[in-house]
Design a protein around this motif. Structure first.
Motif, PDB file in Angstrom:
ATOM      1  N   LYS A  37       0.832  -1.206   0.000  1.00 24.25           N
ATOM      2  CA  LYS A  37       0.000   0.000   0.000  1.00 24.25           C
ATOM      3  C   LYS A  37       0.868   1.258   0.000  1.00 24.25           C
ATOM      4  O   LYS A  37       0.598   2.225  -0.720  1.00 24.25           O
ATOM      5  CB  LYS A  37      -0.937  -0.003   1.206  1.00 24.25           C
ATOM      6  CG  LYS A  37      -2.073  -1.001   1.094  1.00 24.25           C
ATOM      7  CD  LYS A  37      -2.932  -0.978   2.352  1.00 24.25           C
ATOM      8  CE  LYS A  37      -4.097  -1.932   2.263  1.00 24.25           C
ATOM      9  NZ  LYS A  37      -4.909  -1.942   3.502  1.00 24.25           N
ATOM     10  N   SER A  38       1.915   1.251   0.800  1.00 20.56           N
ATOM     11  CA  SER A  38       2.832   2.387   0.861  1.00 20.56           C
ATOM     12  C   SER A  38       3.526   2.589  -0.489  1.00 20.56           C
ATOM     13  O   SER A  38       3.695   3.719  -0.953  1.00 20.56           O
ATOM     14  CB  SER A  38       3.858   2.149   1.968  1.00 20.56           C
ATOM     15  OG  SER A  38       4.820   3.151   1.976  1.00 20.56           O
ATOM     16  N   PHE A  39       3.920   1.490  -1.110  1.00 21.68           N
ATOM     17  CA  PHE A  39       4.540   1.524  -2.438  1.00 21.68           C
ATOM     18  C   PHE A  39       3.604   2.251  -3.414  1.00 21.68           C
ATOM     19  O   PHE A  39       4.040   3.126  -4.162  1.00 21.68           O
ATOM     20  CB  PHE A  39       4.806   0.086  -2.902  1.00 21.68           C
ATOM     21  CG  PHE A  39       5.316  -0.045  -4.308  1.00 21.68           C
ATOM     22  CD1 PHE A  39       6.673  -0.008  -4.571  1.00 21.68           C
ATOM     23  CD2 PHE A  39       4.436  -0.222  -5.367  1.00 21.68           C
ATOM     24  CE1 PHE A  39       7.147  -0.145  -5.876  1.00 21.68           C
ATOM     25  CE2 PHE A  39       4.891  -0.356  -6.668  1.00 21.68           C
ATOM     26  CZ  PHE A  39       6.255  -0.314  -6.924  1.00 21.68           C
ATOM     27  N   CYS A  40       2.327   1.896  -3.408  1.00 18.31           N
ATOM     28  CA  CYS A  40       1.347   2.503  -4.314  1.00 18.31           C
ATOM     29  C   CYS A  40       1.100   3.974  -3.985  1.00 18.31           C
ATOM     30  O   CYS A  40       0.990   4.804  -4.899  1.00 18.31           O
ATOM     31  CB  CYS A  40       0.032   1.735  -4.258  1.00 18.31           C
ATOM     32  SG  CYS A  40       0.136   0.074  -4.951  1.00 18.31           S
ATOM     33  N   GLU A  41       1.011   4.302  -2.705  1.00 18.58           N
ATOM     34  CA  GLU A  41       0.753   5.681  -2.288  1.00 18.58           C
ATOM     35  C   GLU A  41       1.870   6.617  -2.732  1.00 18.58           C
ATOM     36  O   GLU A  41       1.617   7.760  -3.103  1.00 18.58           O
ATOM     37  CB  GLU A  41       0.571   5.756  -0.771  1.00 18.58           C
ATOM     38  CG  GLU A  41      -0.746   5.173  -0.297  1.00 18.58           C
ATOM     39  CD  GLU A  41      -0.801   4.945   1.209  1.00 18.58           C
ATOM     40  OE1 GLU A  41       0.103   5.399   1.942  1.00 18.58           O
ATOM     41  OE2 GLU A  41      -1.771   4.300   1.649  1.00 18.58           O
ATOM     42  N   SER A  42       3.119   6.142  -2.687  1.00 19.81           N
ATOM     43  CA  SER A  42       4.250   7.007  -3.028  1.00 19.81           C
ATOM     44  C   SER A  42       4.711   6.838  -4.482  1.00 19.81           C
ATOM     45  O   SER A  42       5.706   7.436  -4.880  1.00 19.81           O
ATOM     46  CB  SER A  42       5.419   6.739  -2.074  1.00 19.81           C
ATOM     47  OG  SER A  42       5.903   5.413  -2.239  1.00 19.81           O
ATOM     48  N   PHE A  43       3.975   6.054  -5.266  1.00 24.46           N
ATOM     49  CA  PHE A  43       4.359   5.829  -6.661  1.00 24.46           C
ATOM     50  C   PHE A  43       4.155   7.103  -7.475  1.00 24.46           C
ATOM     51  O   PHE A  43       3.153   7.786  -7.272  1.00 24.46           O
ATOM     52  CB  PHE A  43       3.520   4.687  -7.259  1.00 24.46           C
ATOM     53  CG  PHE A  43       4.065   4.186  -8.563  1.00 24.46           C
ATOM     54  CD1 PHE A  43       5.002   3.180  -8.588  1.00 24.46           C
ATOM     55  CD2 PHE A  43       3.656   4.749  -9.767  1.00 24.46           C
ATOM     56  CE1 PHE A  43       5.526   2.730  -9.785  1.00 24.46           C
ATOM     57  CE2 PHE A  43       4.185   4.316 -10.962  1.00 24.46           C
ATOM     58  CZ  PHE A  43       5.115   3.307 -10.981  1.00 24.46           C
ATOM     59  N   PRO A  44       5.082   7.444  -8.390  1.00 21.37           N
ATOM     60  CA  PRO A  44       6.315   6.760  -8.753  1.00 21.37           C
ATOM     61  C   PRO A  44       7.432   7.096  -7.769  1.00 21.37           C
ATOM     62  O   PRO A  44       7.570   8.239  -7.343  1.00 21.37           O
ATOM     63  CB  PRO A  44       6.625   7.303 -10.138  1.00 21.37           C
ATOM     64  CG  PRO A  44       6.034   8.674 -10.157  1.00 21.37           C
ATOM     65  CD  PRO A  44       4.832   8.614  -9.244  1.00 21.37           C
ATOM     66  N   ASN A  45       8.182   6.104  -7.437  1.00 19.99           N
ATOM     67  CA  ASN A  45       9.175   6.273  -6.378  1.00 19.99           C
ATOM     68  C   ASN A  45      10.504   5.567  -6.647  1.00 19.99           C
ATOM     69  O   ASN A  45      11.416   5.667  -5.846  1.00 19.99           O
ATOM     70  CB  ASN A  45       8.587   5.777  -5.054  1.00 19.99           C
ATOM     71  CG  ASN A  45       8.009   4.381  -5.184  1.00 19.99           C
ATOM     72  OD1 ASN A  45       8.458   3.591  -6.003  1.00 19.99           O
ATOM     73  ND2 ASN A  45       7.013   4.074  -4.369  1.00 19.99           N
ATOM     74  N   GLY A  46      10.609   4.830  -7.735  1.00 15.00           N
ATOM     75  CA  GLY A  46      11.848   4.114  -8.039  1.00 15.00           C
ATOM     76  C   GLY A  46      12.078   2.918  -7.137  1.00 15.00           C
ATOM     77  O   GLY A  46      13.123   2.295  -7.204  1.00 15.00           O
ATOM     78  N   GLU A  47      11.104   2.602  -6.281  1.00 18.01           N
ATOM     79  CA  GLU A  47      11.239   1.455  -5.378  1.00 18.01           C
ATOM     80  C   GLU A  47      10.921   0.169  -6.130  1.00 18.01           C
ATOM     81  O   GLU A  47      10.225   0.170  -7.147  1.00 18.01           O
ATOM     82  CB  GLU A  47      10.289   1.593  -4.194  1.00 18.01           C
ATOM     83  CG  GLU A  47      10.633   2.736  -3.262  1.00 18.01           C
ATOM     84  CD  GLU A  47       9.625   2.890  -2.140  1.00 18.01           C
ATOM     85  OE1 GLU A  47       8.875   1.929  -1.857  1.00 18.01           O
ATOM     86  OE2 GLU A  47       9.587   3.971  -1.558  1.00 18.01           O
ATOM     87  N   ARG A 140      17.391   3.578 -14.732  1.00 20.82           N
ATOM     88  CA  ARG A 140      16.404   4.589 -15.130  1.00 20.82           C
ATOM     89  C   ARG A 140      15.516   5.026 -13.973  1.00 20.82           C
ATOM     90  O   ARG A 140      14.684   5.909 -14.124  1.00 20.82           O
ATOM     91  CB  ARG A 140      15.535   4.055 -16.277  1.00 20.82           C
ATOM     92  CG  ARG A 140      16.325   3.872 -17.556  1.00 20.82           C
ATOM     93  CD  ARG A 140      15.479   3.335 -18.679  1.00 20.82           C
ATOM     94  NE  ARG A 140      16.302   3.175 -19.878  1.00 20.82           N
ATOM     95  CZ  ARG A 140      15.888   2.628 -21.007  1.00 20.82           C
ATOM     96  NH1 ARG A 140      14.635   2.199 -21.110  1.00 20.82           N
ATOM     97  NH2 ARG A 140      16.692   2.520 -22.030  1.00 20.82           N
ATOM     98  N   GLY A 141      15.677   4.391 -12.820  1.00 21.06           N
ATOM     99  CA  GLY A 141      14.874   4.749 -11.656  1.00 21.06           C
ATOM    100  C   GLY A 141      13.417   4.347 -11.793  1.00 21.06           C
ATOM    101  O   GLY A 141      12.536   4.971 -11.184  1.00 21.06           O
ATOM    102  N   LEU A 142      13.146   3.295 -12.567  1.00 19.70           N
ATOM    103  CA  LEU A 142      11.783   2.815 -12.785  1.00 19.70           C
ATOM    104  C   LEU A 142      11.498   1.601 -11.906  1.00 19.70           C
ATOM    105  O   LEU A 142      12.340   0.713 -11.772  1.00 19.70           O
ATOM    106  CB  LEU A 142      11.574   2.450 -14.260  1.00 19.70           C
ATOM    107  CG  LEU A 142      11.698   3.629 -15.226  1.00 19.70           C
ATOM    108  CD1 LEU A 142      11.736   3.127 -16.673  1.00 19.70           C
ATOM    109  CD2 LEU A 142      10.555   4.608 -15.029  1.00 19.70           C
ATOM    110  N   SER A 143      10.328   1.559 -11.337  1.00 19.12           N
ATOM    111  CA  SER A 143       9.970   0.501 -10.387  1.00 19.12           C
ATOM    112  C   SER A 143       9.648  -0.821 -11.074  1.00 19.12           C
ATOM    113  O   SER A 143       9.053  -0.850 -12.154  1.00 19.12           O
ATOM    114  CB  SER A 143       8.757   0.921  -9.553  1.00 19.12           C
ATOM    115  OG  SER A 143       9.092   2.014  -8.729  1.00 19.12           O
ATOM    116  N   THR A 144      10.027  -1.899 -10.383  1.00 23.40           N
ATOM    117  CA  THR A 144       9.743  -3.256 -10.838  1.00 23.40           C
ATOM    118  C   THR A 144       9.282  -4.060  -9.633  1.00 23.40           C
ATOM    119  O   THR A 144       9.822  -3.915  -8.536  1.00 23.40           O
ATOM    120  CB  THR A 144      11.003  -3.916 -11.448  1.00 23.40           C
ATOM    121  OG1 THR A 144      11.524  -3.079 -12.486  1.00 23.40           O
ATOM    122  CG2 THR A 144      10.697  -5.301 -12.001  1.00 23.40           C
ATOM    123  N   VAL A 145       8.275  -4.897  -9.857  1.00 19.22           N
ATOM    124  CA  VAL A 145       7.819  -5.847  -8.848  1.00 19.22           C
ATOM    125  C   VAL A 145       8.035  -7.233  -9.428  1.00 19.22           C
ATOM    126  O   VAL A 145       7.601  -7.524 -10.542  1.00 19.22           O
ATOM    127  CB  VAL A 145       6.329  -5.639  -8.490  1.00 19.22           C
ATOM    128  CG1 VAL A 145       5.863  -6.707  -7.507  1.00 19.22           C
ATOM    129  CG2 VAL A 145       6.101  -4.245  -7.911  1.00 19.22           C
TER     130      VAL A 145
END
Length: 188
Positions: A37-47, A140-145
Motif C-alpha cells: 500500500k505504501s509503495f502505491c501511495e508514493s508511486f512513482p518512487n523508483g522502489e 532509469r529509476g523505474l519501479s519493478t515488482v
C-alpha cells in the motif's frame, strides 16, 4: 486487470500461530500488505519489490492489486509472466531485422510486474534478458515488482551473481508464508 484489490485480500487465510521458523504468517503478510500500500501511495518512487514463497500464498493477488492501484493513478503498467516476457524479448532479439518495440516497452513502462520469475527456460540468452531488464530499469529509476516461487538459495543457483546482487541491493524482499490458499478454499 482483474478483481484483485487490497480490499479483497483476506488476512484470515493466514495462520495467527507461529510456524516452525517462529514467524507468524498473518503478521508477516500484514506487513507485506502495508508495504504494498505504501509503495502505491508514493508511486512513482523508483522502489522495487520482490515477493518469494510457495504457490498459492497471495503473491499474484498482491501484484495485481498493486497494478490496479498504479493504473488507477494514471501510470503505465506492464504485467506478465517472466516466461512470456522473456520469451517475447528473446524472439525479438533473435530476429535481427525486427525493431525492439516490445523490449522498449518493458524497459520504459512506469511499472513492470514480472510474475513467476524462474519459470522461464533458463538459457544464456534468457539470463542476459533478465539482467538487462533489472539493470536498465534500476539505472532509469523505474519501479519493478518481481514474484517467484524460488527461494533465495534457488535464485542464487539459477541466476548470475550480478542479478542476485541487484535483487539483494535494490529490492524490498518479502517472504510469503502459510498454507496454500487455493487448497484452503477448495476444502470450504
Amino acid at each position: 486487470i482483474s478483481n484483485c484489490t487490497f480490499d479483497n485480500f483476506k488476512l484470515t487465510y493466514y495462520s495467527d500461530s507461529p510456524d516452525e521458523s517462529g514467524f507468524t504468517p498473518r503478521k508477516v503478510i500484514k506487513k507485506t500488505v502495508d508495504i504494498c500500500k505504501s509503495f502505491c501511495e508514493s508511486f512513482p518512487n523508483g522502489e522495487n519489490l520482490y515477493f518469494c514463497g510457495p504457490s498459492g500464498l497471495g503473491k499474484t493477488h498482491l501484484t495485481l492489486a498493486i497494478a490496479n492501484e498504479v493504473i488507477g493513478k494514471g501510470y503505465d503498467v506492464l504485467y506478465g509472466s517472466a516466461q512470456n516476457i522473456i520469451s517475447k524479448i528473446s524472439k525479438e532479439q533473435l530476429n535481427y531485422n525486427a525493431d525492439s518495440e516490445y523490449l522498449d516497452s518493458v524497459l520504459d513502462c512506469d511499472l513492470l510486474i514480472l510474475d513467476d520469475l524462474g519459470t522461464e527456460f533458463n538459457t544464456q540468452l534468457s539470463s542476459s534478458v533478465v539482467y538487462n531488464i533489472i539493470n536498465t530499469r534500476l539505472l532509469r529509476g523505474l519501479s519493478t515488482v518481481i514474484s517467484t516461487n524460488l527461494s533465495i538459495k534457488e535464485i542464487e543457483k539459477t541466476y548470475s551473481p550480478r542479478i542476485v546482487s541487484r535483487l539483494n541491493g535494490h529490492y524490498t524482499m518479502r517472504m510469503f508464508l502459510g498454507e496454500d490458499i487455493r487448497a484452503l478454499k477448495a476444502k470450504g
